[in-house]
Every structure is written in C-alpha cells, then in structure tokens.
Design a protein around this motif. Structure first.
Motif, PDB file in Angstrom:
ATOM      1  N   SER A 263      16.175 -21.534  -1.237  1.00 15.50           N
ATOM      2  CA  SER A 263      16.625 -22.467  -0.743  1.00 15.50           C
ATOM      3  C   SER A 263      16.129 -23.536   0.207  1.00 15.50           C
ATOM      4  CB  SER A 263      17.117 -21.830   1.551  1.00 15.50           C
ATOM      5  OG  SER A 263      15.611 -22.183   1.698  1.00 15.50           O
TER       6      SER A 263
ATOM      7  N   ALA B 261      14.379 -25.533   1.939  1.00 10.72           N
ATOM      8  CA  ALA B 261      13.921 -25.420   2.841  1.00 10.72           C
ATOM      9  C   ALA B 261      12.742 -24.562   2.588  1.00 10.72           C
ATOM     10  CB  ALA B 261      14.302 -24.543   4.524  1.00 10.72           C
ATOM     11  N   ALA B 262      12.938 -23.055   1.841  1.00 10.56           N
ATOM     12  CA  ALA B 262      11.965 -22.258   1.013  1.00 10.56           C
ATOM     13  C   ALA B 262      11.007 -23.263   0.369  1.00 10.56           C
ATOM     14  CB  ALA B 262      12.433 -21.287   1.000  1.00 10.56           C
TER      15      ALA B 262
ATOM     16  N   ALA C  50      10.583 -26.662  -0.296  1.00 11.11           N
ATOM     17  CA  ALA C  50       9.216 -27.218   0.479  1.00 11.11           C
ATOM     18  C   ALA C  50       8.542 -26.430   1.235  1.00 11.11           C
ATOM     19  CB  ALA C  50      10.213 -27.336   1.357  1.00 11.11           C
ATOM     20  N   LEU C  51       8.437 -25.565   1.637  1.00  9.77           N
ATOM     21  CA  LEU C  51       7.673 -24.990   2.141  1.00  9.77           C
ATOM     22  C   LEU C  51       6.356 -24.734   1.373  1.00  9.77           C
ATOM     23  CD1 LEU C  51       9.095 -23.008   5.100  1.00  9.77           C
ATOM     24  CD2 LEU C  51       7.969 -25.162   5.508  1.00  9.77           C
TER      25      LEU C  51
ATOM     26  N   LEU D  76      12.058 -34.970   2.622  1.00 12.57           N
ATOM     27  CA  LEU D  76      10.535 -34.569   2.851  1.00 12.57           C
ATOM     28  C   LEU D  76       9.129 -35.170   2.249  1.00 12.57           C
ATOM     29  CD1 LEU D  76       9.189 -32.689   5.404  1.00 12.57           C
ATOM     30  CD2 LEU D  76       8.792 -31.109   3.618  1.00 12.57           C
TER      31      LEU D  76
END
Length: 394
Positions: A9, A11-12, A14-15, A69
């Motif tokens: 995903s 979000a994953a 980016a992290l 981000l």
C-alpha cells in the motif's frame, strides 16, 4: 514493484522508505567520520542516487519519492531551521556581536548578492533566475565553518569574526530571500497594484503570523514543566508555523524566524523550546537533504551546466570582493584581518537548498534549472568550503 509477490500500500511504501532513508543516514554518518567528507554532501548524493534509479532505471521522470509526504517533511525541516536561527538573534548576542561583525557581514551579503545577480543578468539569464540565485547565494553553512574553526584551535580575531558572522548570516539570507521573492512577484506581474499587495502580504503577513504565534509562545514557555510538555509545545509551534504559513500564503521562513526571535528575547526559559527542537531536528534534516537530491530533474542537468558554473564562479567572486570591502571598512582592525576572509564564508547547505526548493515552486518554468544549480553547487561548496576556511585561518 510488480515483482513483489504481495501488494504494497502507499502508506506501507512511505513508511518503509522513511526507515530506509534514516538507516542510510547512519551509514553516511559513519562514512563522514572516517573520511571527513561532509555528511550533508553524502545525504544529497544518496538523494541523487534515488533520482537516478527512478528516472534512468525505472524510467519514471515525474515520480516523486514519498509522493505527497515529501513536501510537508521539507517544509517542517525548513521551519525548524528558521525558528532556531531566530533564536540566535537576541539583544545580548547582537550587542556582543559588535559593529565589526556587522560591517563585514553586510559587506559580504551586499556585494555577494550584487555580484551574482548582476553577473547572471549580464550573461543573459532570466530575471527570476538571476534574482533568486542572488538571494540564495547569501546563505552560509554555519556548521561547516564552526567545525573547521574549532578544529583549528584558532582564537585570533579572524576566527572570532568568522564565528560571529556565520551566527547571523543565514538570518540575513532569509530576509534577503523574502524581499527578493516579494520584489520578483511585483516586477513580473502584469498587474502592478495587485502584485504589490501580494508582496506586502507575503512579508507583512509573515511578520503578523510570527508575532501572533511568538507572543503567546513566549508567555507559555517556561510555565510548562521541562520534558514531555515542553517537547509537545515545541512541535506544536513548528507544525502551526508550517501549516498556517502555507495556508495564508506568507513566507514560512520569515514567520518562523520572527517567532524564534520573540521567544528568545521575551521568555526567561526560552532555551527549553530551542533545545527540544534541536533534539528532534536532525531526522527531519536527513529527509530534507535526501529528498532535495531526489527532486533533481536529471534531464535538465545539461542545460543547467552553464548556470551552475556561472553561479559558482560569481558567488566566489562576490565573497572575495565583499570580504575585501568589509576589511577596508574595518579601518582600525584592518591589519589583523586577512583580505581574503570572504572565501571562508563559501560553505552552503540547508538554508540555500530550502530557498531553491521554494523558488522552484514559485517559478516552475525555471524550477528544474534553479534546483540543479543549487544542488550541484552545494556539493562543490560543502567540499571546497572547509579547505578555504583553513586557508584563510593560515
């Protein structure tokens, strides 16, 4: 990432990228300690590696690391730097700085900006590009100069003068950049009256925002217990400054500097907030330097080569002439100062790159060339700068 057997995903992704960037920064720190290479240059080179991988290997010229981000992280890092710079502008420090530092500093700033701006215009570069780079050229990397001076053990007037100048130099840079952006907005607009109002709001609004946040923060600082409450207060200040300045369309750098200056001068326990921000600043700067390098458009490197060389040479010339004028104006202390003192003020890093990103956002037509020139010149000045500081001290 189609070869991965399971979906990632956004979000994953980016992290994971944030974790990878911070992990690489630890390795860059170790390399910098063992080789004495500037760690800022190493982090920018990591970002350039990301740009090469995306644009040459994956053939994604428009891809942006971390997508949406990256911009907030860069904004927060810049606001932190400007806030800490404002904290340096206390009445006590300015009195201790004395007229000699102000004379040499203003000479280097004025002559340096004039040399870069006039030189680029004479070479045929557009007005927006010439004025932006003239303002960006004012900023100096204080860390590189301070580390070199302290390592030398020199305590003569020239060493003390350099330390005093770099303590306030980036503050001049932020002021000059804010005025330059507002002036360009007015000069390049077809409607002079509207542009003048927008320029006035960009500067005046920044002063109002900085005051509106700085006065209550100065009252609150010191009334909170040290530790977690103070840390929350410091982070809240930074996020409010970054978000509100973007929403209101005012200079975030100037607003943050005004807030830091008010807190430093009006609060008895002002060091608590600044210390908390210093503790958390470096991870954001890591993201900033890596993302700045990754933002480089490799397709524009060829056309930006001439601009980069012209900027480097004109900035060096401006520093030399500005330092020479400052030494001449010093009069009674002239014999104790080297005429080439301006060369010791060539290191350039975070503030300059931040200004380049803001200018590229403001003038997208010239954005790629501006960013390429500043990123490339930063690598040169960060590597060459400490050697020039050593030369001046000798």
């Amino acid at each position: 990432m189609s070869w991965v057997p399971f979906a990632l995903s956004p979000a994953a992704t980016a992290l994971i990228l944030l974790g990878v960037i911070l992990s690489i920064s630890i390795f860059a720190d170790a390399v910098a300690r063992r080789t004495r290479l500037p760690r800022i240059s190493l982090l920018v080179l990591v970002g350039l590696g990301v740009a090469v991988f995306q644009q040459r290997v994956l053939e994604l010229p428009d891809a942006r690391p971390l997508d949406g981000l990256g911009e907030p992280l860069i904004k927060v890092a810049l606001v932190m730097v400007a806030f800490l710079l404002g904290g340096e502008l206390t009445r006590k420090r300015l009195r201790r700085t004395g007229p000699l530092i102000l004379i040499v500093s203003l000479s280097v700033v004025g002559v340096g900006a004039l040399a870069v701006g006039a030189g680029l215009l004479a070479l045929g570069f557009p007005l927006a590009m010439a004025v932006s780079l003239a303002a960006i050229s004012v900023a100096t990397d204080p860390a590189a100069v301070q580390e070199t001076v302290h390592a030398s053990g020199d305590t003569r007037l020239r060493a003390r003068l350099l330390l005093g100048i770099v303590a306030i130099d980036d503050a001049w840079g932020i002021l000059v950049f804010g005025l330059a952006m507002a002036g360009l907005g007015w000069a390049l607009s077809g409607d002079g009256q509207v542009a003048l109002l927008e320029a006035g709001w960009e500067l005046g609004g920044a002063l109002l925002l900085g005051t509106a946040i700085g006065l209550p923060a100065a009252w609150l600082t010191g009334r909170l217990a040290p530790g977690e409450p103070t840390q929350v207060e410091a982070i809240a200040l930074i996020l409010l400054l970054a978000g509100l300045s973007t929403w209101l369309g005012v200079s975030s750098l100037l607003a943050a500097m005004v807030t830091g200056m008010l807190i430093a001068n009006l609060s008895r326990h002002h060091t608590r907030s600044f210390n908390e921000i210093e503790h958390i600043e470096w991870p954001f700067l890591v993201f900033f330097f890596v993302l700045s390098g990754a933002s480089l458009d490799l397709a524009s490197l060829d056309e930006a080569l001439g601009l980069t060389l012209a900027y480097i040479l004109l900035r060096l010339l401006g520093r030399v002439l500005g330092g020479l004028l400052g030494v001449r104006l010093a009069r009674e202390r002239q014999a104790e100062l080297p005429r080439n003192i301006g060369l010791a003020l060539t290191p350039q890093a975070g503030v300059a790159m931040g200004m380049a990103l803001l200018a590229a956002e403001r003038f997208p037509t010239h954005g790629a060339a501006l960013l390429s020139a500043v990123v490339a010149s930063t690598l040169v000045f960060e590597t060459l700068g400490p050697m020039l500081v050593h030369r001046v001290l000798r």
